[in-house]
Enzyme design. Structure first.
Site, short mmCIF file in Angstrom:
data_model
loop_
_atom_site.label_atom_id
_atom_site.label_comp_id
_atom_site.label_asym_id
_atom_site.label_seq_id
_atom_site.Cartn_x
_atom_site.Cartn_y
_atom_site.Cartn_z
CG HIS A 37 -0.13 0.12 2.51
ND1 HIS A 37 0.39 -0.99 3.16
CD2 HIS A 37 0.26 1.20 3.25
CE1 HIS A 37 1.06 -0.60 4.24
NE2 HIS A 37 1.00 0.73 4.31
CG HIS A 120 7.45 4.59 0.95
ND1 HIS A 120 7.18 5.68 1.77
CD2 HIS A 120 7.50 3.50 1.77
CE1 HIS A 120 7.07 5.27 3.01
NE2 HIS A 120 7.25 3.95 3.05
#
Length: 177
Positions: A37, A120
């Site tokens: 995620h 990220h």
């Protein structure tokens, strides 16, 4: 007390591509692809009243969907690497959505996020990986780029207190326009 955070989910086909980056690095604890995620806002360990308020505040966010591309493999920790991640190509719509999450959490009384937003996807947490080994890993895989994918919702995740990397549960999903 639930531990909460908001995030963007990674589509299964992109997660499959990311999973091909696993391996080849001693001391790495690889994150399961179903838990990949992009964190938007860490909320933390909160009581059920704050959790309810956070969910309601997120429900007020009206933003358009957008496209996202993952690009480049890197590490956090400089001379003592502690995680490997795939970056997110610069995206104004993503930054705006994250800023809206930050404002929503401040409105319900949470303190500001202490870290700068650096979108990220964490691939691995590192234990005792040498900087040389990490550099060699990055030299081979650092140029990764995903296909562009559509972001049509964000989610409120809960996690149990752990070392990191899951398991996560979607508590609520919020569609984007």
């Amino acid at each position: 007390m639930p531990r909460l955070f908001t995030a963007l989910e990674i589509p299964a086909d992109v997660a499959d591509q990311l999973s091909m980056l696993r391996g080849g690095l001693p001391g790495a604890r690889w994150i399961s692809p179903e838990f990949y995620h992009v964190t938007l806002r860490f909320i933390g360990d909160v009581d059920h009243v704050v959790a309810r308020d956070a969910a309601a505040a997120l429900d007020e966010i009206d933003r358009f969907g957008f496209d996202l591309t993952l690009s480049g493999v890197d590490q956090f920790g400089n001379h003592k690497p502690h995680s490997i991640f795939v970056g997110v190509k610069a995206n104004e719509a993503l930054n705006d959505l994250q800023a809206e999450h930050e404002r929503a959490m401040k409105r319900i009384g949470l303190p500001p996020e202490g870290r700068n937003f650096r979108p990220h996807v964490t691939l691995a947490r590192l234990r005792d990986a040498s900087p040389r080994q990490v550099a060699e890993y990055l030299a081979l895989r650092g140029y990764f780029r995903s296909p562009t994918f559509e972001v049509s919702r964000f989610v409120l995740y809960s996690s149990r207190d752990s070392v990191g990397g899951g398991p996560y549960r979607v508590e609520a999903a919020y569609p984007l326009m």
